[in-house]
Design an enzyme around this catalytic site. Structure first.
Site, PDB file in Angstrom:
ATOM      1  N   HIS A  77     -12.824   3.117   0.416  1.00 48.14           N
ATOM      2  CA  HIS A  77     -12.818   2.045   1.426  1.00 48.14           C
ATOM      3  C   HIS A  77     -13.518   0.778   0.923  1.00 48.14           C
ATOM      4  O   HIS A  77     -13.990  -0.032   1.713  1.00 48.14           O
ATOM      5  CB  HIS A  77     -13.547   2.474   2.724  1.00 48.14           C
ATOM      6  CG  HIS A  77     -12.895   3.558   3.487  1.00 48.14           C
ATOM      7  ND1 HIS A  77     -13.615   4.525   4.136  1.00 48.14           N
ATOM      8  CD2 HIS A  77     -11.594   3.827   3.738  1.00 48.14           C
ATOM      9  CE1 HIS A  77     -12.797   5.368   4.745  1.00 48.14           C
ATOM     10  NE2 HIS A  77     -11.558   4.956   4.513  1.00 48.14           N
ATOM     11  N   ARG A 116     -11.495  15.740   8.188  1.00 47.03           N
ATOM     12  CA  ARG A 116     -12.283  16.144   7.014  1.00 47.03           C
ATOM     13  C   ARG A 116     -13.700  16.531   7.429  1.00 47.03           C
ATOM     14  O   ARG A 116     -14.278  15.909   8.324  1.00 47.03           O
ATOM     15  CB  ARG A 116     -12.377  14.995   6.005  1.00 47.03           C
ATOM     16  CG  ARG A 116     -11.067  14.626   5.396  1.00 47.03           C
ATOM     17  CD  ARG A 116     -11.268  13.555   4.330  1.00 47.03           C
ATOM     18  NE  ARG A 116     -10.027  12.826   4.133  1.00 47.03           N
ATOM     19  CZ  ARG A 116      -9.927  11.500   4.089  1.00 47.03           C
ATOM     20  NH1 ARG A 116     -10.998  10.742   4.197  1.00 47.03           N
ATOM     21  NH2 ARG A 116      -8.758  10.935   3.929  1.00 47.03           N
ATOM     22  N   GLU A 125      -8.128  -5.378   5.142  1.00 41.90           N
ATOM     23  CA  GLU A 125      -8.025  -5.074   3.710  1.00 41.90           C
ATOM     24  C   GLU A 125      -6.882  -5.850   3.066  1.00 41.90           C
ATOM     25  O   GLU A 125      -6.986  -6.282   1.921  1.00 41.90           O
ATOM     26  CB  GLU A 125      -7.814  -3.559   3.520  1.00 41.90           C
ATOM     27  CG  GLU A 125      -9.079  -2.772   3.825  1.00 41.90           C
ATOM     28  CD  GLU A 125      -8.811  -1.314   4.195  1.00 41.90           C
ATOM     29  OE1 GLU A 125      -8.323  -1.082   5.320  1.00 41.90           O
ATOM     30  OE2 GLU A 125      -9.079  -0.433   3.374  1.00 41.90           O
ATOM     31  N   ARG A 129      -2.595  -2.153  -3.374  1.00 43.38           N
ATOM     32  CA  ARG A 129      -3.789  -1.346  -3.123  1.00 43.38           C
ATOM     33  C   ARG A 129      -3.714  -0.129  -4.048  1.00 43.38           C
ATOM     34  O   ARG A 129      -2.711   0.593  -4.046  1.00 43.38           O
ATOM     35  CB  ARG A 129      -3.815  -0.878  -1.675  1.00 43.38           C
ATOM     36  CG  ARG A 129      -5.002   0.004  -1.444  1.00 43.38           C
ATOM     37  CD  ARG A 129      -4.946   0.701  -0.124  1.00 43.38           C
ATOM     38  NE  ARG A 129      -6.095   1.585  -0.019  1.00 43.38           N
ATOM     39  CZ  ARG A 129      -6.103   2.690   0.680  1.00 43.38           C
ATOM     40  NH1 ARG A 129      -5.039   3.065   1.336  1.00 43.38           N
ATOM     41  NH2 ARG A 129      -7.180   3.421   0.731  1.00 43.38           N
ATOM     42  N   GLY A 189     -14.792   2.254  14.883  1.00 39.22           N
ATOM     43  CA  GLY A 189     -15.854   1.242  14.857  1.00 39.22           C
ATOM     44  C   GLY A 189     -15.484  -0.020  15.621  1.00 39.22           C
ATOM     45  O   GLY A 189     -16.327  -0.642  16.268  1.00 39.22           O
ATOM     46  N   ASN A 214       0.862  -1.171   0.000  1.00 39.19           N
ATOM     47  CA  ASN A 214       0.000   0.000   0.000  1.00 39.19           C
ATOM     48  C   ASN A 214       0.907   1.233   0.000  1.00 39.19           C
ATOM     49  O   ASN A 214       1.462   1.603   1.032  1.00 39.19           O
ATOM     50  CB  ASN A 214      -0.876  -0.052   1.264  1.00 39.19           C
ATOM     51  CG  ASN A 214      -1.831   1.114   1.358  1.00 39.19           C
ATOM     52  OD1 ASN A 214      -1.777   2.036   0.538  1.00 39.19           O
ATOM     53  ND2 ASN A 214      -2.692   1.086   2.354  1.00 39.19           N
TER      54      ASN A 214
END
Ligand code: ADP
Length: 397
Positions: A180, A241, A384, A91, A333, A7
């Protein structure tokens, strides 16, 4: 079969070497400050302490060479020869409308990625540098690109077209893409597995809440709506953001503060979100601490973050015509017990029978609603890299 997952960012890169026979991680690491002073690699052989190697690394090829050396190092390496790496999964952030699935990389794919640079100017160039460097270092290994945007390509037109003149979509590809995707794909299929259900029979909402956050609505395992948009700026309030905002605020502030487009972009991407509201930090742990000490703006940041997640869950259950499963993943989460509880408040009307005791978990798979709850809420740590490695294995056979 050993697969290297990469990545690449503009000045950093993360990697994992995964043994696909057992789907277990053998080593992982992070290279930081590529092309600037103080380059270093932090490498970890699973089960051993991290090692940090500092050395100048002027570009991604040199950095990836250090990665390969670390992987075959006598002491903290996990392979004897780099040819043990049978395939490489990359990725890649943006595939535009070109790819709705992962692909084996060839010249045509590389060209398509270059054509998408305008859509992801900060990310795609670094991803491409990583691919080209690996092709030179491991010329015989198949390489696969796994895209952040791909999983969201199933969205219907009414979800991805913005209410602006259609010519901007036609002329400049301005539309919702969503991000995502690899995470939403992994956690949705894992949640179905945990619940022993077929994805095809479930209406699901997946909440990827990290430093960057997005929510997706899935019907029959396919994305029908997602909260990030043309860029990762839209949707939820995030670490730094702003997410959804009245677009008129942007031109208003640009005039008031005499900001050019780039400066305004920085305000929205780097100085907003829970950092901007709280003035404390972009890290939810710091904000929770400050809120506990009675800092009003920290409390407000958490309230706004949670309210926005609730709004999306509510609107997505409307789009889906109900919801069977809600999934929480990513840093917040997976780990924030209080955020999950706050978010799930007020969802009794949907059929959520939340269980605060079951919710008392961090970073592991768990069902956090009572057994008879009409809607099941699940925590699924995202992975991921494993998803990228699985696609790489499937496509490089
Ligand atoms: P990204 O991949 O978008 O950089 P992550 O998914 O790793 O982000 O999430 C990072 C965020 O997760 C951190 O900013 C932090 O706020 C949050 N986080 C991590 N652990 C906890 C925790 N125990 N409680 C609350 N928030 C946490």
């Amino acid at each position: 079969m050993k697969i290297l997952v990469i990545n690449c960012g503009s000045s950093s890169l993360k990697y994992q070497l995964i043994d696909m026979n057992t789907e277990s991680q053998l080593a992982n690491g992070l290279v930081e400050r590529i092309g600037i002073d103080g380059s270093r690699i932090k490498h970890e052989k699973v089960g051993m302490d991290k090692v940090v190697i500092e050395s100048p690394m002027k570009d991604h090829k040199i950095a990836l060479n250090f990665v390969l050396d670390a992987l075959k190092d006598e002491k903290h390496g996990v392979i004897k020869d780099i040819n043990e790496i049978e395939a490489v999964g990359h990725r890649v952030v943006h595939a535009g409308e070109k790819y709705s699935e992962s692909v084996l990389i060839n010249d045509e794919v590389l060209k398509a990625l270059k054509d998408c640079i305008e859509l992801a100017p900060l990310h795609n160039p670094a991803n491409i540098m990583g691919i080209e460097a690996m092709q030179e270092l491991l010329p015989n290994a198949p390489m696969v690109a796994v895209f952040d945007t791909a999983f969201h390509q199933t969205m219907p037109e009414k979800e991805f077209i913005y209410a602006i003149d259609y010519k901007y979509y036609k002329n400049y590809s301005v539309r919702r893409y969503g991000m995502h995707g690899t995470s939403h794909r992994y956690v949705s299929s894992r949640a179905a597995e945990i619940l022993g259900k077929d994805l095809k029979d479930i209406k699901m909402i997946t909440c990827h809440l990290g430093n960057g956050s997005s929510i997706a609505a899935l019907n029959n395992g396919k994305v029908v709506a997602t909260s990030m948009g043309f860029t990762p700026l839209e949707g939820l309030a995030m670490g730094t953001r702003c997410g959804d905002i009245d677009p008129a605020v942007i031109t208003y502030l640009m005039k008031k503060e005499n900001l050019d487009a780039e400066q305004m972009d920085k305000v929205m991407n780097k100085e907003s979100g829970v950092l901007g509201i709280s003035g404390v930090s972009s890290d939810f742990r710091d904000i929770e601490e400050a809120a506990k000490d009675g800092n009003h703006r920290a409390e407000l940041a958490l309230d706004i973050f949670n309210e926005r997640v609730r709004k999306y869950i509510g609107s997505y259950s409307a789009i889906l015509g109900g919801v069977d499963v809600i999934v929480f993943t990513a840093g917040v989460g997976e780990n924030s017990i209080s955020n999950r509880e706050e978010i799930m408040k007020n969802f009794e009307y949907l059929g959520v029978d939340f269980d605060s005791n079951l919710n008392n978990v961090r970073g592991k798979e768990a069902i956090i609603t009572k057994p008879n709850s009409k809607v099941t809420v699940v925590v699924v740590p995202t992975n991921e890299e494993l998803m990228i490695a699985r696609d790489t294995k499937a496509l490089s056979k």
